[in-house]
Design an enzyme around this catalytic site. Structure first.
Site, short mmCIF file in Angstrom:
data_model
loop_
_atom_site.label_atom_id
_atom_site.label_comp_id
_atom_site.label_asym_id
_atom_site.label_seq_id
_atom_site.Cartn_x
_atom_site.Cartn_y
_atom_site.Cartn_z
N GLU A 211 -10.19 1.40 23.54
CA GLU A 211 -11.53 0.96 23.04
C GLU A 211 -11.46 -0.81 23.38
OE1 GLU A 211 -12.69 2.32 19.23
OE2 GLU A 211 -12.79 4.37 19.94
N GLU A 294 -11.97 4.07 6.81
CA GLU A 294 -12.55 5.48 7.22
C GLU A 294 -11.04 6.44 7.61
OE1 GLU A 294 -14.27 4.85 11.30
OE2 GLU A 294 -13.90 6.95 11.89
N LYS A 349 -21.29 10.77 15.16
CA LYS A 349 -21.16 10.62 16.47
C LYS A 349 -21.84 12.02 17.14
CE LYS A 349 -16.21 9.19 16.18
NZ LYS A 349 -14.88 9.82 15.98
N ARG A 378 -17.36 7.05 20.93
CA ARG A 378 -15.95 7.79 21.06
C ARG A 378 -15.04 6.83 21.86
NH1 ARG A 378 -16.16 12.91 18.70
NH2 ARG A 378 -13.97 12.34 18.49
N LYS A 400 -20.45 1.37 15.26
CA LYS A 400 -18.84 0.94 15.77
C LYS A 400 -18.90 1.42 17.09
CE LYS A 400 -14.83 3.60 14.80
NZ LYS A 400 -13.96 4.40 14.18
C1 2PG Z 1 -12.87 7.31 15.75
C2 2PG Z 1 -13.07 7.33 17.29
C3 2PG Z 1 -13.78 6.21 17.79
P1 2PG Z 1 -12.03 9.10 19.00
O1 2PG Z 1 -11.74 8.10 15.29
O2 2PG Z 1 -13.66 6.91 15.02
O3 2PG Z 1 -13.10 4.97 17.32
O4 2PG Z 1 -12.02 7.79 18.01
O5 2PG Z 1 -13.26 9.18 19.81
O6 2PG Z 1 -10.83 8.99 19.66
O7 2PG Z 1 -12.07 10.22 18.07
MG MG Z 2 -12.54 7.68 13.07
#
Ligand code: 2PG
Ligand code: MG
Length: 438
Positions: A211, A294, A349, A378, A400
């Site tokens: 990221e 988180e 998400k 993501r 985020k």
């Molecule tokens: C999270 C996400 C984004 P991922 O855990 O919050 O940072 O990661 O998309 O790999 O689940």
């Molecule tokens: Mg997360």
């Protein structure tokens, strides 16, 4: 004239990790001419067990990560089901898609197939209405468009996003004191540049993770927070809840050994049980200006999350307990968190939910219950900037996206700069917690 869906096309493209993903284009009959909307589905690495299920081919192309099956599902099953439907009736479109899939987690056709169509329809409907996507999203939610959200920005990465190193996934900064969104971005840039200089001075190459966050070897969590503190000061800011505050995504599920009931922080040479994790997190909030934590515990530890909330409420620290894998952008799980007091903020998400409508419903439920909302990218993304419009349209308050690096991240930050420039929507930041209509 009703903007009717006339055609849906789809194909496989590659995301920011070079992995295949689904892109969908939807055509509708607009007022004067036909309009097209395009959406590309993102993908997680630290995916939770309760997310809508994406479909991967599992064959020998792309290490099994091909999405030809999902693409075929769009072409053969979902497209024929929505052609002829009013594109502005997102709820009807998404009900049709869910119906056609027939499973709760959308695993039959694939959540990446379903969300691909759902998102493309939203874009096409906005185009046909000749309004920005955020305004269309606000209409779908039956509200006025909101403010440009306060960003939390990843500066140091670990966990599954950095392949080794510290298990904690993201250390982020929140430019709480910046009065405007452009100023917030400038503040984060200054802190990030200062951090980069420090890392170089310490003999590290400033290489970035999935990221865009830096991923130097870190000996402890305190070292990560100290680096953020020093970088903030080097940039002329105060590490504080009023100026540059901190956030962390522990993503604890991914180092939790369920059989042993232990969190294995191998890079730190520590193993902790639930109480140990709670002590650890509470300690951070005492030592650092941490305003958001988180997934501090594994994704099904409802009692543990509630215990953390209670502890933090008890100390009076204004630190939100943010549920990602815990809540999986799922209304049922948000409901459970509300009744059990397990979270004070919901990560949103769209690809955990599986449709635009489900995403809207989660935000609505969170708002009713007084929970904060953080729209999130993501780790696998493209330059699709839909989440920027979603955050403004829903007045989410927080977003985020990842770091201020890599074009798939900047596409979203830049979309917000564009909305801020064009639309005078106002800004949710300038303070912690951010302003939303509630
Ligand atoms: C999270 C996400 C984004 P991922 O855990 O919050 O940072 O990661 O998309 O790999 O689940
Ligand atoms: Mg997360």
């Amino acid at each position: 004239m009703t903007p009717t869906i006339t055609a849906v096309d789809t194909w496989e493209v590659l995301d920011s990790r070079g992995d295949p993903t689904v892109r969908v284009a939807c055509e509708v009959d607009g007022e004067a001419r036909s309009e097209r909307g395009v959406f590309t589905v993102p993908a997680g690495a630290s995916t939770g067990a309760h997310e809508a299920t994406e479909r991967r081919d599992g064959d020998d192309r792309y290490d099994g990560r091909g999405v030809r099956g999902a693409v075929a599902a769009v072409r053969e099953e979902l497209a024929p089901a929505v052609v002829g439907v009013d594109a502005t009736d997102q709820r009807a479109v998404d009900a049709t898609l869910e119906d056609r899939d027939g499973s709760e987690d959308l695993s039959r056709l694939g959540a990446n197939a379903v969300l691909g169509v759902s998102g493309a329809v939203a874009h096409a409907a906005a185009a046909a209405r000749e309004i920005p996507l955020y305004a269309h999203v606000a209409d779908l939610a039956g509200r006025e468009p909101g403010r440009v959200p306060l960003p939390m920005v990843n500066l140091l990465s670990g966990g599954l996003h950095a392949a080794g190193g510290i298990e904690i996934q993201d250390f982020l900064v929140i430019p709480a004191g910046a009065e405007t969104y452009p100023e917030a971005i400038e503040t984060v840039h200054a802190v990030r540049s200062a951090l980069r200089e420090r890392l170089i001075a310490d003999g590290h190459r400033p290489l970035v993770a999935d990221e865009g966050g830096f991923a130097p070897p870190l000996g402890s969590v305190d070292e990560a927070f100290s680096l953020l503190e020093s970088a903030a000061r080097d940039a002329g800011h105060e590490p504080s809840r009023e100026d540059v505050a901190f956030a962390v995504d522990v993503a604890a599920t991914h180092f939790y050994d369920a059989d042993a009931g232990q969190y294995r922080l191998e890079s730190l040479g520590r193993e902790l049980d639930r109480e140990g994790m709670l002590d650890l997190v509470e300690g951070w909030t005492e030592r650092y200006p941490l305003v958001s934590v988180e997934d501090p515990l594994a994704e099904d530890d409802w009692d543990g999350f509630a215990a953390l909330r209670e502890r933090l409420d008890g100390t009076g620290v204004q630190c939100q307990v943010l549920g990602d894998d815990l809540l999986a952008t799922n209304t049922g799980r948000v409901e459970r968190a509300v009744s059990g007091g397990a979270a004070s903020a919901v990560l949103v998400k769209p690809n955990q939910a599986g449709t635009v409508t489900r995403t809207l419903d989660v935000v609505e439920r969170a708002r009713q219950a007084g929970l904060a909302t953080v729209v999130s990218a993501r780790s696998g993304e493209t330059c699709d900037a839909t989440i920027a419009d979603l955050a403004v349209g829903l007045d989410a308050g927080q977003i985020k996206i990842g770091s201020l690096a890599r074009s798939e991240r900047l596409a979203k930050y830049n979309r917000l700069l564009g909305i801020d420039h064009e639309a005078e929507r106002g800004y949710a930041g300038g303070r912690w917690p951010p302003t939303t209509e509630g």
